[in-house]
Design a protein around this motif. Sequence first.
Motif, PDB file in Angstrom:
ATOM      1  N   HIS A 183     -10.420  17.253 -27.566  1.00 12.36           N
ATOM      2  CA  HIS A 183      -9.581  16.358 -26.776  1.00 12.36           C
ATOM      3  C   HIS A 183      -9.044  17.103 -25.571  1.00 12.36           C
ATOM      4  CE1 HIS A 183      -9.692  13.295 -29.879  1.00 12.36           C
ATOM      5  NE2 HIS A 183      -9.364  14.208 -30.772  1.00 12.36           N
ATOM      6  N   VAL A 184      -8.906  16.387 -24.463  1.00 11.34           N
ATOM      7  CA  VAL A 184      -8.340  16.993 -23.267  1.00 11.34           C
ATOM      8  C   VAL A 184      -6.819  16.904 -23.321  1.00 11.34           C
ATOM      9  CG1 VAL A 184     -10.359  16.429 -21.871  1.00 11.34           C
ATOM     10  CG2 VAL A 184      -8.459  14.829 -21.973  1.00 11.34           C
ATOM     11  N   ARG A 185      -6.173  17.740 -22.563  1.00  9.74           N
ATOM     12  CA  ARG A 185      -4.722  17.705 -22.473  1.00  9.74           C
ATOM     13  C   ARG A 185      -4.339  17.092 -21.133  1.00  9.74           C
ATOM     14  NH1 ARG A 185      -1.410  23.037 -23.826  1.00  9.74           N
ATOM     15  NH2 ARG A 185      -2.234  22.418 -25.870  1.00  9.74           N
ATOM     16  N   VAL A 186      -3.695  15.956 -21.187  1.00 15.36           N
ATOM     17  CA  VAL A 186      -3.270  15.259 -19.971  1.00 15.36           C
ATOM     18  C   VAL A 186      -1.890  15.773 -19.577  1.00 15.36           C
ATOM     19  CG1 VAL A 186      -2.719  13.029 -18.946  1.00 15.36           C
ATOM     20  CG2 VAL A 186      -4.610  13.218 -20.581  1.00 15.36           C
ATOM     21  N   PRO A 187      -1.697  16.174 -18.322  1.00 16.24           N
ATOM     22  CA  PRO A 187      -0.391  16.674 -17.881  1.00 16.24           C
ATOM     23  C   PRO A 187       0.694  15.620 -18.075  1.00 16.24           C
ATOM     24  CG  PRO A 187      -2.081  17.142 -16.251  1.00 16.24           C
ATOM     25  CD  PRO A 187      -2.698  16.217 -17.240  1.00 16.24           C
ATOM     26  N   GLU A 188       1.852  16.049 -18.536  1.00  9.42           N
ATOM     27  CA  GLU A 188       2.970  15.131 -18.742  1.00  9.42           C
ATOM     28  C   GLU A 188       3.738  14.940 -17.439  1.00  9.42           C
ATOM     29  OE1 GLU A 188       5.424  16.494 -21.876  1.00  9.42           O
ATOM     30  OE2 GLU A 188       3.832  16.484 -23.394  1.00  9.42           O
ATOM     31  N   GLY A 189       4.203  13.704 -17.261  1.00 13.99           N
ATOM     32  CA  GLY A 189       5.052  13.420 -16.110  1.00 13.99           C
ATOM     33  C   GLY A 189       4.332  13.410 -14.781  1.00 13.99           C
ATOM     34  N   VAL A 190       3.003  13.314 -14.803  1.00 16.44           N
ATOM     35  CA  VAL A 190       2.219  13.298 -13.570  1.00 16.44           C
ATOM     36  C   VAL A 190       1.413  12.012 -13.520  1.00 16.44           C
ATOM     37  CG1 VAL A 190       0.453  14.464 -12.195  1.00 16.44           C
ATOM     38  CG2 VAL A 190       2.045  15.808 -13.585  1.00 16.44           C
ATOM     39  N   ALA A 191       1.471  11.314 -12.401  1.00 14.79           N
ATOM     40  CA  ALA A 191       0.722  10.065 -12.256  1.00 14.79           C
ATOM     41  C   ALA A 191      -0.771  10.324 -12.444  1.00 14.79           C
ATOM     42  CB  ALA A 191       0.987   9.450 -10.886  1.00 14.79           C
ATOM     43  N   GLY A 192      -1.444   9.368 -13.071  1.00 18.95           N
ATOM     44  CA  GLY A 192      -2.857   9.540 -13.381  1.00 18.95           C
ATOM     45  C   GLY A 192      -3.708   9.895 -12.184  1.00 18.95           C
ATOM     46  N   ARG A 193      -3.499   9.212 -11.057  1.00 20.77           N
ATOM     47  CA  ARG A 193      -4.344   9.459  -9.899  1.00 20.77           C
ATOM     48  C   ARG A 193      -4.115  10.848  -9.330  1.00 20.77           C
ATOM     49  NH1 ARG A 193      -2.994   5.418  -5.132  1.00 20.77           N
ATOM     50  NH2 ARG A 193      -4.618   6.719  -4.202  1.00 20.77           N
ATOM     51  N   VAL A 194      -2.917  11.434  -9.576  1.00 24.56           N
ATOM     52  CA  VAL A 194      -2.610  12.767  -9.059  1.00 24.56           C
ATOM     53  C   VAL A 194      -3.404  13.821  -9.817  1.00 24.56           C
ATOM     54  CG1 VAL A 194      -0.814  14.504  -8.738  1.00 24.56           C
ATOM     55  CG2 VAL A 194      -0.324  12.091  -8.243  1.00 24.56           C
ATOM     56  N   TRP A 195      -3.352  13.784 -11.174  1.00 21.45           N
ATOM     57  CA  TRP A 195      -4.080  14.821 -11.902  1.00 21.45           C
ATOM     58  C   TRP A 195      -5.578  14.594 -11.886  1.00 21.45           C
ATOM     59  CZ3 TRP A 195      -7.090  13.962 -16.239  1.00 21.45           C
ATOM     60  CH2 TRP A 195      -6.851  12.799 -16.982  1.00 21.45           C
ATOM     61  N   ARG A 196      -5.990  13.340 -11.658  1.00 19.92           N
ATOM     62  CA  ARG A 196      -7.433  13.091 -11.562  1.00 19.92           C
ATOM     63  C   ARG A 196      -8.014  13.531 -10.229  1.00 19.92           C
ATOM     64  NH1 ARG A 196      -6.058   8.005 -13.903  1.00 19.92           N
ATOM     65  NH2 ARG A 196      -6.394   7.013 -11.874  1.00 19.92           N
ATOM     66  N   ARG A 197      -7.163  13.716  -9.235  1.00 20.74           N
ATOM     67  CA  ARG A 197      -7.661  14.104  -7.904  1.00 20.74           C
ATOM     68  C   ARG A 197      -8.464  15.407  -7.967  1.00 20.74           C
ATOM     69  NH1 ARG A 197      -3.181  15.937  -3.885  1.00 20.74           N
ATOM     70  NH2 ARG A 197      -3.177  17.577  -5.486  1.00 20.74           N
ATOM     71  N   ASP A 198      -7.946  16.395  -8.706  1.00 24.00           N
ATOM     72  CA  ASP A 198      -8.649  17.674  -8.795  1.00 24.00           C
ATOM     73  C   ASP A 198      -9.907  17.595  -9.653  1.00 24.00           C
ATOM     74  OD1 ASP A 198      -6.820  18.894  -7.151  1.00 24.00           O
ATOM     75  OD2 ASP A 198      -5.611  19.711  -8.777  1.00 24.00           O
ATOM     76  N   LEU A 199     -10.042  16.520 -10.424  1.00 26.50           N
ATOM     77  CA  LEU A 199     -11.275  16.299 -11.174  1.00 26.50           C
ATOM     78  C   LEU A 199     -12.324  15.630 -10.286  1.00 26.50           C
ATOM     79  CD1 LEU A 199      -9.831  14.873 -14.531  1.00 26.50           C
ATOM     80  CD2 LEU A 199     -10.220  17.270 -13.910  1.00 26.50           C
ATOM     81  N   ALA A 200     -11.857  14.800  -9.377  1.00 25.21           N
ATOM     82  CA  ALA A 200     -12.763  14.030  -8.526  1.00 25.21           C
ATOM     83  C   ALA A 200     -13.158  14.767  -7.254  1.00 25.21           C
ATOM     84  CB  ALA A 200     -12.122  12.694  -8.156  1.00 25.21           C
ATOM     85  N   LEU A 201     -12.241  15.591  -6.725  1.00 28.99           N
ATOM     86  CA  LEU A 201     -12.487  16.246  -5.440  1.00 28.99           C
ATOM     87  C   LEU A 201     -12.503  17.758  -5.591  1.00 28.99           C
ATOM     88  CD1 LEU A 201     -10.187  14.120  -3.103  1.00 28.99           C
ATOM     89  CD2 LEU A 201     -12.662  13.895  -3.414  1.00 28.99           C
ATOM     90  N   ARG A 202     -13.480  18.381  -4.961  1.00 29.53           N
ATOM     91  CA  ARG A 202     -13.541  19.828  -4.933  1.00 29.53           C
ATOM     92  C   ARG A 202     -12.471  20.374  -3.981  1.00 29.53           C
ATOM     93  NH1 ARG A 202     -19.224  20.802  -2.636  1.00 29.53           N
ATOM     94  NH2 ARG A 202     -18.540  19.025  -1.380  1.00 29.53           N
ATOM     95  N   VAL A 203     -12.238  21.660  -4.046  1.00 33.72           N
ATOM     96  CA  VAL A 203     -11.294  22.278  -3.107  1.00 33.72           C
ATOM     97  C   VAL A 203     -11.750  22.033  -1.677  1.00 33.72           C
ATOM     98  CG1 VAL A 203     -10.401  24.483  -2.256  1.00 33.72           C
ATOM     99  CG2 VAL A 203     -10.454  24.032  -4.710  1.00 33.72           C
ATOM    100  N   THR A 204     -13.040  22.206  -1.400  1.00 30.58           N
ATOM    101  CA  THR A 204     -13.529  22.015  -0.036  1.00 30.58           C
ATOM    102  C   THR A 204     -13.358  20.573   0.432  1.00 30.58           C
ATOM    103  OG1 THR A 204     -15.363  22.447   1.474  1.00 30.58           O
ATOM    104  CG2 THR A 204     -15.937  21.587  -0.704  1.00 30.58           C
ATOM    105  N   ASP A 205     -13.521  19.594  -0.469  1.00 31.65           N
ATOM    106  CA  ASP A 205     -13.313  18.193  -0.097  1.00 31.65           C
ATOM    107  C   ASP A 205     -11.877  17.967   0.367  1.00 31.65           C
ATOM    108  OD1 ASP A 205     -15.933  17.609  -0.939  1.00 31.65           O
ATOM    109  OD2 ASP A 205     -15.267  17.225  -2.990  1.00 31.65           O
ATOM    110  N   GLN A 206     -10.938  18.574  -0.342  1.00 31.20           N
ATOM    111  CA  GLN A 206      -9.530  18.415   0.003  1.00 31.20           C
ATOM    112  C   GLN A 206      -9.200  19.133   1.308  1.00 31.20           C
ATOM    113  OE1 GLN A 206      -6.791  18.702  -3.444  1.00 31.20           O
ATOM    114  NE2 GLN A 206      -8.605  18.741  -4.753  1.00 31.20           N
ATOM    115  N   VAL A 207      -9.843  20.279   1.548  1.00 31.62           N
ATOM    116  CA  VAL A 207      -9.641  20.993   2.812  1.00 31.62           C
ATOM    117  C   VAL A 207     -10.195  20.171   3.973  1.00 31.62           C
ATOM    118  CG1 VAL A 207     -10.307  23.033   4.143  1.00 31.62           C
ATOM    119  CG2 VAL A 207      -9.582  23.284   1.764  1.00 31.62           C
ATOM    120  N   VAL A 208     -11.374  19.587   3.778  1.00 30.59           N
ATOM    121  CA  VAL A 208     -11.963  18.744   4.824  1.00 30.59           C
ATOM    122  C   VAL A 208     -11.044  17.576   5.150  1.00 30.59           C
ATOM    123  CG1 VAL A 208     -13.827  17.107   5.309  1.00 30.59           C
ATOM    124  CG2 VAL A 208     -14.354  19.390   4.429  1.00 30.59           C
TER     125      VAL A 208
END
Length: 250
Positions: free
Chosen positions: A74-99
């Motif tokens: 099972h994965v550990r979902v961060p507490e107190g963090v909106a779903g779209r926020v913690w999923r961002r790092d799953l969906a986007l690479r570091v370079t995508d965010q820099v771009v």
Amino acid sequence: MLTVGVDLAAEAARTAVAWLGWEEGRARLTGVAVRADDDQVVRAVTGAAKAGFDCPLGWPDRFVDFVSAHRAGHVRVPEGVAGRVWRRDLALRVTDQVVHEQTGLTPLSVSADRIGHATMRCAGLLAELALRGRTVDRRGGGAVVEVYPAAALKRWGLPYRGYKRAANLAALGRLVDRLLEAAPWLDLGEHERVCRASDDATDAVVCALAARAAALGLVTAPPEDQAGVAATEGWIALPTAPLDRLVTAG
């Protein structure tokens, strides 16, 4: 110098390759291939000084860890963090965010969008290139550098949206016009007709231009604190100099 641009899709039907030959003060489009298969792509890259791939070279490290953890239990979902926020790092690479920070454009998510299919193909191509003795460095230091045509066009002050698909052929023609105005040293020759008819071909040309910028060191590189993750995820090289520098640098 010969640079190659590869507008890579999951299948050959939407893949294009462009070859740009560079001489003093000018560049000539020596060939364009649409519907390019794996063998054509590998042969093109093998014969080039640098090749620009419009395709992610890897997946987000955190996504890989997430999937591995899910498979193991099972994965550990961060507490107190909106779903779209913690999923961002799953969906986007570091370079995508820099771009996104640097251009306002957001590359497609390799882990949550259909471009993942193209990346699977790309992984096989990179493996084949390595087997043939070409250095493969996902940070862009080897035979292949990851590029993003829309961001490159935007940085060069050219149209970067609205020219895709057959319904937008007029816009594609205007992009080619603007590109030739901005780069009078660029000779598309007999292949100009293909570029005006195929956005894949035009994107491949832009990739080859961006590959030239990378070969000259006129692109962004991962800073020291991001070099490690770029080595696994890939790094999008953004042009850092005007288009004319491609024929005046050095």
